[in-house]
Design a protein around this motif. Structure first.
Motif, PDB file in Angstrom:
ATOM      1  N   ARG A   1      38.353  44.765   5.366  1.00  0.00           N
ATOM      2  CA  ARG A   1      38.294  45.226   3.982  1.00  0.00           C
ATOM      3  C   ARG A   1      39.605  45.884   3.585  1.00  0.00           C
ATOM      4  NH1 ARG A   1      34.189  47.648   0.666  1.00  0.00           N
ATOM      5  NH2 ARG A   1      35.044  47.578  -1.447  1.00  0.00           N
ATOM      6  N   VAL A   2      40.040  45.635   2.381  1.00  0.00           N
ATOM      7  CA  VAL A   2      41.185  46.322   1.784  1.00  0.00           C
ATOM      8  C   VAL A   2      40.713  46.860   0.436  1.00  0.00           C
ATOM      9  CG1 VAL A   2      43.529  46.113   0.909  1.00  0.00           C
ATOM     10  CG2 VAL A   2      42.842  44.825   2.940  1.00  0.00           C
ATOM     11  N   PHE A   3      40.839  48.154   0.247  1.00  0.00           N
ATOM     12  CA  PHE A   3      40.371  48.788  -0.986  1.00  0.00           C
ATOM     13  C   PHE A   3      41.492  49.608  -1.601  1.00  0.00           C
ATOM     14  CE2 PHE A   3      38.802  52.552  -3.193  1.00  0.00           C
ATOM     15  CZ  PHE A   3      37.955  51.991  -4.130  1.00  0.00           C
TER      16      PHE A   3
ATOM     17  N   ARG B   1      40.728  52.607  10.873  1.00  0.00           N
ATOM     18  CA  ARG B   1      40.768  52.900   9.440  1.00  0.00           C
ATOM     19  C   ARG B   1      42.187  53.309   9.071  1.00  0.00           C
ATOM     20  NH1 ARG B   1      40.219  56.495   5.105  1.00  0.00           N
ATOM     21  NH2 ARG B   1      38.671  55.831   3.549  1.00  0.00           N
ATOM     22  N   VAL B   2      42.720  52.679   8.048  1.00  0.00           N
ATOM     23  CA  VAL B   2      44.081  52.967   7.600  1.00  0.00           C
ATOM     24  C   VAL B   2      43.986  53.552   6.203  1.00  0.00           C
ATOM     25  CG1 VAL B   2      46.389  52.052   7.214  1.00  0.00           C
ATOM     26  CG2 VAL B   2      44.912  51.007   8.953  1.00  0.00           C
TER      27      VAL B   2
ATOM     28  N   ALA C   1      41.840  37.449  11.924  1.00  0.00           N
ATOM     29  CA  ALA C   1      40.846  36.713  11.147  1.00  0.00           C
ATOM     30  C   ALA C   1      40.430  37.514   9.927  1.00  0.00           C
ATOM     31  CB  ALA C   1      39.617  36.401  12.012  1.00  0.00           C
ATOM     32  N   ALA C   2      40.083  36.807   8.871  1.00  0.00           N
ATOM     33  CA  ALA C   2      39.563  37.438   7.657  1.00  0.00           C
ATOM     34  C   ALA C   2      38.598  36.464   7.003  1.00  0.00           C
ATOM     35  CB  ALA C   2      40.697  37.788   6.690  1.00  0.00           C
ATOM     36  N   GLU C   3      37.650  36.999   6.261  1.00  0.00           N
ATOM     37  CA  GLU C   3      36.706  36.164   5.524  1.00  0.00           C
ATOM     38  C   GLU C   3      36.627  36.678   4.095  1.00  0.00           C
ATOM     39  OE1 GLU C   3      32.312  34.115   6.082  1.00  0.00           O
ATOM     40  OE2 GLU C   3      32.727  36.002   7.105  1.00  0.00           O
ATOM     41  N   PRO C   4      37.399  36.091   3.184  1.00  0.00           N
ATOM     42  CA  PRO C   4      37.417  36.573   1.799  1.00  0.00           C
ATOM     43  C   PRO C   4      36.033  36.535   1.165  1.00  0.00           C
ATOM     44  CG  PRO C   4      39.196  35.023   2.198  1.00  0.00           C
ATOM     45  CD  PRO C   4      38.295  34.951   3.385  1.00  0.00           C
ATOM     46  N   GLY C   5      35.746  37.526   0.366  1.00  0.00           N
ATOM     47  CA  GLY C   5      34.467  37.585  -0.331  1.00  0.00           C
ATOM     48  C   GLY C   5      34.547  38.595  -1.452  1.00  0.00           C
ATOM     49  N   MET C   6      33.424  38.868  -2.062  1.00  0.00           N
ATOM     50  CA  MET C   6      33.359  39.848  -3.142  1.00  0.00           C
ATOM     51  C   MET C   6      33.749  41.220  -2.615  1.00  0.00           C
ATOM     52  SD  MET C   6      32.300  38.497  -6.105  1.00  0.00           S
ATOM     53  CE  MET C   6      31.535  39.836  -7.008  1.00  0.00           C
ATOM     54  N   ALA C   7      34.757  41.849  -3.214  1.00  0.00           N
ATOM     55  CA  ALA C   7      35.195  43.165  -2.774  1.00  0.00           C
ATOM     56  C   ALA C   7      34.299  44.269  -3.322  1.00  0.00           C
ATOM     57  CB  ALA C   7      36.648  43.417  -3.204  1.00  0.00           C
ATOM     58  N   GLU C   8      33.855  44.094  -4.552  1.00  0.00           N
ATOM     59  CA  GLU C   8      32.976  45.086  -5.178  1.00  0.00           C
ATOM     60  C   GLU C   8      31.878  44.353  -5.942  1.00  0.00           C
ATOM     61  OE1 GLU C   8      35.371  49.139  -6.061  1.00  0.00           O
ATOM     62  OE2 GLU C   8      35.628  47.551  -7.530  1.00  0.00           O
ATOM     63  N   TRP C   9      30.718  44.982  -6.012  1.00  0.00           N
ATOM     64  CA  TRP C   9      29.580  44.373  -6.681  1.00  0.00           C
ATOM     65  C   TRP C   9      29.118  45.260  -7.831  1.00  0.00           C
ATOM     66  CZ3 TRP C   9      27.349  39.730  -4.970  1.00  0.00           C
ATOM     67  CH2 TRP C   9      27.846  39.249  -3.760  1.00  0.00           C
ATOM     68  N   PRO C  10      28.600  44.655  -8.902  1.00  0.00           N
ATOM     69  CA  PRO C  10      27.994  45.475  -9.964  1.00  0.00           C
ATOM     70  C   PRO C  10      26.690  46.084  -9.466  1.00  0.00           C
ATOM     71  CG  PRO C  10      27.604  43.141 -10.369  1.00  0.00           C
ATOM     72  CD  PRO C  10      28.545  43.213  -9.189  1.00  0.00           C
ATOM     73  N   GLU C  11      26.159  47.051 -10.217  1.00  0.00           N
ATOM     74  CA  GLU C  11      24.913  47.687  -9.802  1.00  0.00           C
ATOM     75  C   GLU C  11      23.789  46.659  -9.658  1.00  0.00           C
ATOM     76  OE1 GLU C  11      23.812  50.954 -12.249  1.00  0.00           O
ATOM     77  OE2 GLU C  11      25.691  52.042 -11.939  1.00  0.00           O
ATOM     78  N   ASN C  12      23.770  45.691 -10.523  1.00  0.00           N
ATOM     79  CA  ASN C  12      22.777  44.620 -10.447  1.00  0.00           C
ATOM     80  C   ASN C  12      23.447  43.372  -9.878  1.00  0.00           C
ATOM     81  OD1 ASN C  12      20.705  42.806 -10.693  1.00  0.00           O
ATOM     82  ND2 ASN C  12      20.643  42.829 -12.935  1.00  0.00           N
TER      83      ASN C  12
END
Length: 450
Positions: A132-134, A41-42, A164-175
């Motif tokens: 993950r990068v946040f 963790r960074v 390796a990395a697999e891009p995807g949705m970083a954040e999701w809405p509640e629904n």
């Protein structure tokens, strides 16, 4: 090539003063999977300058920020170690589905796959996974994600043959139901472009790889450091009320004085009206602009990019794309996938239900050409789409099967539960839609949803 989208004046602080703090813990005698999968963790932390006095005087809170800082973001990485006696795929699968997806793509029976060994210069060693990068919201939109990812990779990738990395949705809405396939595809493409700016290239199934032995990633890391320095200088200029440095101007760089050889000259940018089509990945009018966008932040050679764009421009609604694919066979495999994705769409983006219920509604879509690895179900296994959309997708080659959408809908066996259709990519890809086909599709879809 700065990736910043927001002006430096909106920064909450000097980005050059942020610090990356690395943490990893393990028992003295590792147990279970501890020896095979390391979690890092960074923490990205902003500190109060101890020599800087607040306008209203410093408080105890300021001392806390001097000592410990506040977290502006974080990164999560995993090191998948080789030669520990454990099955790396099983270890990754036990941790999370995201890690399993990456491990399944790069490994084959516990070893690096043939495809991995083909593109990684020295495929011996551990695998580092950028999970993950946040960034906290005040720090987003300045192009800092790739900067910090490159810094972390530089320090943690020793002994790793690839990242390796697999891009995807970083954040999701509640629904989560509010997010559709087009939203996910857009988010994936944006993040993939960010990682390409530090040396990642598309591999298979949405996974990207960075070869740690190449000079390219070192050069791109230096470029991102320069981006950070420029952003910091612009922020300091804002605080001091003076103009930013000339190199931070948003105007594009001047054209080179020497003419570009015809062999490497890229086609002109698509006309503005090509961008007017909805960004659903279906419209042929957006093919060139979609491919150009992927090329912008990539490390692909200018010659390969020019060749791919030129061949993509040849595609029409009745072109046999298998023949065009032979013309880009020599370019980087990641660019080949990007080229295929720009002139086709995976079946999962196309709602076939209205047309399966009423084939007469096909209209101009009846003659739409579709491609797949096993559309007729002649071979053992399922049929997969073409391109790089999903880990099951196949490259577009002369062996790829081709038929019209009307013919595909007639193949009852393809749509049966146990038929050849892949549940991830839906088993087929379509040639991108002409304006008439696209308008007809949207009209039928709108009527079906009422």
């Amino acid at each position: 090539m700065s990736l910043a989208r927001r002006p430096a004046s909106e920064l909450p602080g000097d980005p050059a003063q942020l610090r990356l703090v690395y943490s990893h813990g393990h028992p003295a005698v590792p147990y279970e999977d501890e020896d095979t999968l390391e979690h890092w963790r960074v923490s990205i932390r902003a500190y109060h300058d101890e020599e800087e006095e607040c306008a209203d005087g410093c408080t105890d809170a300021c001392q806390q920020l001097i000592d410990n800082g506040s977290e502006a973001g974080w990164l999560r990485l995993w090191r998948l170690r080789d030669n520990t006696g454990a099955d790396r795929w099983m270890v990754a699968d036990a941790q999370s589905g995201d890690l399993e997806s990456i491990a399944a793509t790069v490994l084959d029976d516990g070893e690096y796959s043939d495809a991995f060994q083909e593109i990684i210069d020295c495929p011996v060693g551990d695998l580092l996974i950028l999970d993950r990068v946040f960034l906290a919201r005040p720090w987003r939109g300045f192009g800092l994600g790739p900067v910090f990812a490159a810094e972390a990779i530089r320090r943690l990738s020793g002994g790793c043959c690839a990242v390796a990395a697999e891009p995807g949705m970083a954040e999701w809405p509640e629904n989560r139901d509010e997010v559709n396939d087009a939203d996910r595809a857009t988010a994936k493409a944006k993040i993939a472009a960010l990682w390409e700016s530090i040396g990642f290239h598309a591999f298979h199934g949405g996974v990207q790889l960075l070869d740690t032995s190449l000079q390219e990633s070192i050069d791109l890391h230096r470029a991102r450091r320069k981006d950070l320095e420029d952003l910091s200088a612009a922020y300091r200029a804002h605080l001091e009320g003076r103009p930013a440095l000339p190199e931070l101007a948003v105007t594009p760089p001047a054209s080179p004085a020497t003419p570009v050889p015809a062999a490497t000259r890229q086609p002109p940018a698509p006309a503005p009206e090509a961008e007017a089509e909805p960004g659903d990945g279906l419209a042929a009018a957006a093919s060139l602009s979609d491919l150009q966008r992927k090329c912008t932040f990539s490390g692909w050679s200018p010659g390969d990019r020019a060749a791919a764009l030129a061949v993509a421009a040849q595609a029409t609604h009745d072109t046999d794309l298998r023949q065009l694919a032979a013309q880009v066979k020599h370019v980087h495999f990641g660019l080949r996938d990007a080229w295929t994705d720009a002139i086709t769409f995976p079946g999962r983006l196309f709602n076939v239900h209205p047309f399966r219920e009423n084939p007469a509604a096909l209209g101009p879509l009846a003659g739409l050409w579709v491609y797949g690895s096993n559309l007729n179900g002649r071979y053992r296994g399922r049929s997969h789409a073409v391109g790089g959309d999903c880990q099951h997708a196949r490259p577009l080659t002369p062996d790829t099967e081709r038929m019209t959408l009307a013919d595909l809908l007639d193949l009852t066996s393809f749509w049966e539960w146990n038929g050849p259709s892949c549940s991830f990519c839906h088993g087929w890809s379509g040639q991108r839609l002409t304006p008439d086909q696209h308008t007809h599709y949207l009209t039928v879809l709108a009527g079906h949803q009422r």
